[in-house]
Design an enzyme around this catalytic site. Structure first.
Site, PDB file in Angstrom:
ATOM      1  N   ASP A  11       5.275  -6.815   2.511  1.00 43.15           N
ATOM      2  CA  ASP A  11       5.313  -5.481   3.122  1.00 43.15           C
ATOM      3  C   ASP A  11       6.337  -5.579   4.246  1.00 43.15           C
ATOM      4  OD1 ASP A  11       4.579  -2.824   3.810  1.00 43.15           O
ATOM      5  OD2 ASP A  11       3.286  -3.606   5.391  1.00 43.15           O
ATOM      6  N   GLU A  71       7.814  -3.932  -1.272  1.00 46.97           N
ATOM      7  CA  GLU A  71       7.735  -2.485  -1.263  1.00 46.97           C
ATOM      8  C   GLU A  71       9.135  -1.911  -1.069  1.00 46.97           C
ATOM      9  OE1 GLU A  71       4.186  -0.447   0.540  1.00 46.97           O
ATOM     10  OE2 GLU A  71       5.758   0.256   1.891  1.00 46.97           O
ATOM     11  N   ASP A 142      -1.077  -5.039   7.691  1.00 48.55           N
ATOM     12  CA  ASP A 142       0.207  -5.442   7.100  1.00 48.55           C
ATOM     13  C   ASP A 142       0.011  -6.471   5.989  1.00 48.55           C
ATOM     14  OD1 ASP A 142       1.983  -3.853   8.793  1.00 48.55           O
ATOM     15  OD2 ASP A 142       1.287  -5.154  10.409  1.00 48.55           O
TER      16      ASP A 142
END
Length: 166
Positions: A11, A71, A142
């Site tokens: 992420d 991502e 996160d």
């Protein structure tokens, strides 16, 4: 016959980059490790990016994932913020790629839909579902998001391979 693979999910973020490693054995998923990388906020951008690259490289070396997933960038309201996120994504992608590990990219909405069932899920819903999908895992936001990226990849990796072969 086992086809176990390890996947690192990332992420991206310049302040806090989440990472999570899962093991995929057929349809079974299990958490291996997770955490965050947080470069010094007062450091120069180049130093922060180097910190992200080096720390993620250490994690890759330690856990030896076979595949990586990150991502995709989303459109932010602030162009400067979007650029900085893009730099952080590049540093994160290069850490596994420089070690010969393929990096797949997934839209945030697809990650959320895969893990929670809706593309509009929030961070709390993602963390809650990660604790269900990967029992015993208590990851903060996160790291939970990074584990969600890894889970998304586990579910979509065969389609990705077929798409890239076409």
């Amino acid at each position: 016959m086992h086809n176990r693979i390890r996947v690192i999910g990332i992420d991206p973020g310049l302040r806090r980059m989440g990472w999570g490693i899962i093991e995929v054995d057929g349809n079974r998923l299990s958490a291996v490790a997770h955490g965050t990388v947080a470069p010094p906020t007062q450091a120069a951008l180049s130093d922060r990016l180097q910190h992200l690259f080096e720390e993620l490289g250490v994690i890759v070396e330690r856990h030896q994932p076979h595949e990586a997933a990150i991502e995709e960038a989303f459109m932010a309201n602030n162009a400067s913020s979007a650029m900085k996120l893009g730099h952080a994504r590049a540093a994160a992608m290069l850490a596994p790629a420089s070690r010969g590990i393929a990096v797949s990219e997934y839209a945030a909405r697809l990650v959320k839909k895969t893990v929670v069932g809706t593309g509009a899920a929030d961070k709390h819903q993602i963390a809650a579902m990660i604790s269900v999908l990967l029992p015993g895992t208590k990851a903060e936001a996160d790291a939970a998001d990074a584990l969600a990226v890894a889970v998304c990849h586990a579910h979509h990796r065969k389609a990705q391979a077929i798409g890239s072969a076409a």
